[in-house]
Write an enzyme that holds these catalytic residues in place. Structure first.
Site, mmCIF file in Angstrom:
data_model
loop_
_atom_site.group_PDB
_atom_site.id
_atom_site.type_symbol
_atom_site.label_atom_id
_atom_site.label_comp_id
_atom_site.label_asym_id
_atom_site.label_seq_id
_atom_site.Cartn_x
_atom_site.Cartn_y
_atom_site.Cartn_z
ATOM 1 N N SER A 60 -1.942 5.583 1.221
ATOM 2 C CA SER A 60 -2.675 4.512 1.900
ATOM 3 C C SER A 60 -3.044 3.340 0.995
ATOM 4 O O SER A 60 -3.595 2.342 1.478
ATOM 5 C CB SER A 60 -3.946 5.070 2.553
ATOM 6 O OG SER A 60 -3.619 5.722 3.760
ATOM 7 N N LYS A 63 -1.986 -0.034 2.098
ATOM 8 C CA LYS A 63 -2.778 -0.895 2.983
ATOM 9 C C LYS A 63 -3.383 -2.087 2.250
ATOM 10 O O LYS A 63 -3.827 -3.049 2.897
ATOM 11 C CB LYS A 63 -3.857 -0.064 3.677
ATOM 12 C CG LYS A 63 -3.286 0.992 4.632
ATOM 13 C CD LYS A 63 -4.372 1.774 5.320
ATOM 14 C CE LYS A 63 -3.805 2.730 6.368
ATOM 15 N NZ LYS A 63 -3.218 3.944 5.798
ATOM 16 N N SER A 126 -8.979 3.349 7.159
ATOM 17 C CA SER A 126 -7.604 3.599 6.716
ATOM 18 C C SER A 126 -6.718 3.910 7.909
ATOM 19 O O SER A 126 -5.818 4.760 7.847
ATOM 20 C CB SER A 126 -7.554 4.742 5.695
ATOM 21 O OG SER A 126 -6.353 4.700 4.949
#
Length: 385
Positions: A60, A63, A126
């Protein structure tokens, strides 16, 4: 290069600001992770690293680039934070087996969500579904948005980063490094101050669901951590990027392949504490400040002020600041008109206890036009005598 003028610049060091030399060595704390980087965000210097260029699954942490592309679309007024996005079928977590067991904002097809809330859902929750909804809105499709992500990576000069997804779930051919992630984080901090505050938010409540930010260092009472992101997949391990400030100073710690969620936080905490405790960030030069005056021949002025065009800062171990010296050297035997403001005429050499740290362009701070016939003749005679 023929050194013609040397000037030792002492007593000019001020507390603070901008871009990258190698820092003198100190021994960092032992870090239990596959790779890591500690960067001084103000100067861009890497203060500690291990396997910084090793390609790994970002999870993640992807991101961050998703957010940066969205921020730039906001900067370019292609979208606004108050725009309302209608969530498509492809962003529905329950209808997408790829999202099973992953982090979600819990969007449903047909939901109408502002760009502001989707951005917060990407950063705080997230949310993989929020990434898809935003990608569709900004670029028309996930594939088109991924192209924007890779274009931005190229613009930042990242050599070891390639994205295949908008959210970071493992995909063949997707990789980045601790070093590249530090650069992405610094770009967000420096270029997106209006959106960066979202990375410090501890929770998000949307549609009756409250989720906590997974960056546990935001609650740390020993450091002022205000971002950035965590990530985890089975192949990536436990990743974290954390940034902490102290006055005008800022450190960025990237830890990849940690052993647990608490373990990654502990490793990042050690790096941030060490960097803030053992280093100083000092402004060495101010843009446009005169470092000296140099004689100019054949010009309408006999002297020109010289200096650097940009603020320049360095990160140094505490106690090393007193050993810092700078000198400038002209490119040729003498300066001759005409000269343009900002024209490179030599270099500034910065050294620590006799060791050269880096060089910067030395420039003329004002223009000097060619003098009249009589003044040029006088200068010619002076040089011949």
């Amino acid at each position: 290069m023929k050194p013609s003028v040397l000037a030792v610049i002492c007593g000019m060091l001020l507390p603070l600001a901008a871009q990258a030399a190698a820092a003198p060595a100190l021994t960092p704390p032992p870090i239990d992770a596959a790779s890591y980087v500690l960067m001084d965000s103000v100067t861009g210097q890497i203060l500690a690293q291990d396997h910084a260029d090793e390609r790994r699954n970002p999870a993640s942490l992807t991101k961050l680039m998703t957010g940066l592309v969205v921020d730039h679309a906001l900067d370019q007024h292609k979208i606004s934070l108050d725009d309302v996005v209608t969530v498509g079928q492809d962003a529905w977590g329950a209808g997408n087996p790829v999202f099973k067991g992953s982090s979600l904002m819990f969007l449903k097809p047909g939901d109408r969500v502002t760009v502001r809330d989707l951005s917060r859902g990407i950063i705080i929750d997230s949310g993989n579904d929020a990434c898809v909804a935003m990608a569709d809105y900004v670029a028309g499709s996930q594939a088109a948005f991924v192209q924007l992500m890779n274009q931005k990576a190229a613009q930042l000069g990242l050599k070891n980063t390639h994205f295949e997804t908008v959210h970071g779930l493992d995909a063949p051919g997707q990789f980045t490094t601790a070093g590249d992630l530090a650069q992405i984080s610094r770009a967000i901090i420096l270029s997106e101050p209006e959106e960066y505050h979202m990375y410090s938010e501890k929770s998000l409540t949307w549609n009756g669901i409250t989720q906590q930010n997974r960056n546990g260092l935001l609650w740390d009472k020993t450091l002022h951590v205000d971002g950035l992101k965590t990530g985890h997949t089975a192949s990536a391990g436990f990743n974290i990027i954390a940034s902490a400030t102290e006055g005008n100073r800022r450190m960025i710690a990237v830890v990849m392949g940690g052993k647990s969620s608490k373990g990654r936080e502990e490793q990042a905490r050690k790096l941030l504490t060490w960097g803030l405790r053992d280093f100083d960030t000092v402004q060495v030069f101010k843009a446009g400040a005169a470092l000296g005056n140099e004689t100019v021949w054949y010009g309408d002025k006999s002297q020109v002020q010289v200096g650097v065009q940009q603020d320049h800062a360095l990160s140094l171990p505490k106690g090393e600041v007193q050993k810092l010296k700078a000198q400038y050297v002209l490119n040729g035997k003498r300066l001759e008109a005409p000269l343009k403001a900002g024209q490179t005429i030599g270099e500034v050499r910065i050294s620590d206890d006799g060791k050269l740290l880096e060089t910067l362009p030395l420039v003329a701070l004002q223009p000097v036009n060619q003098g009249g016939i009589f003044s040029r003749l006088v200068d010619y005679i002076k040089l011949k005598v």
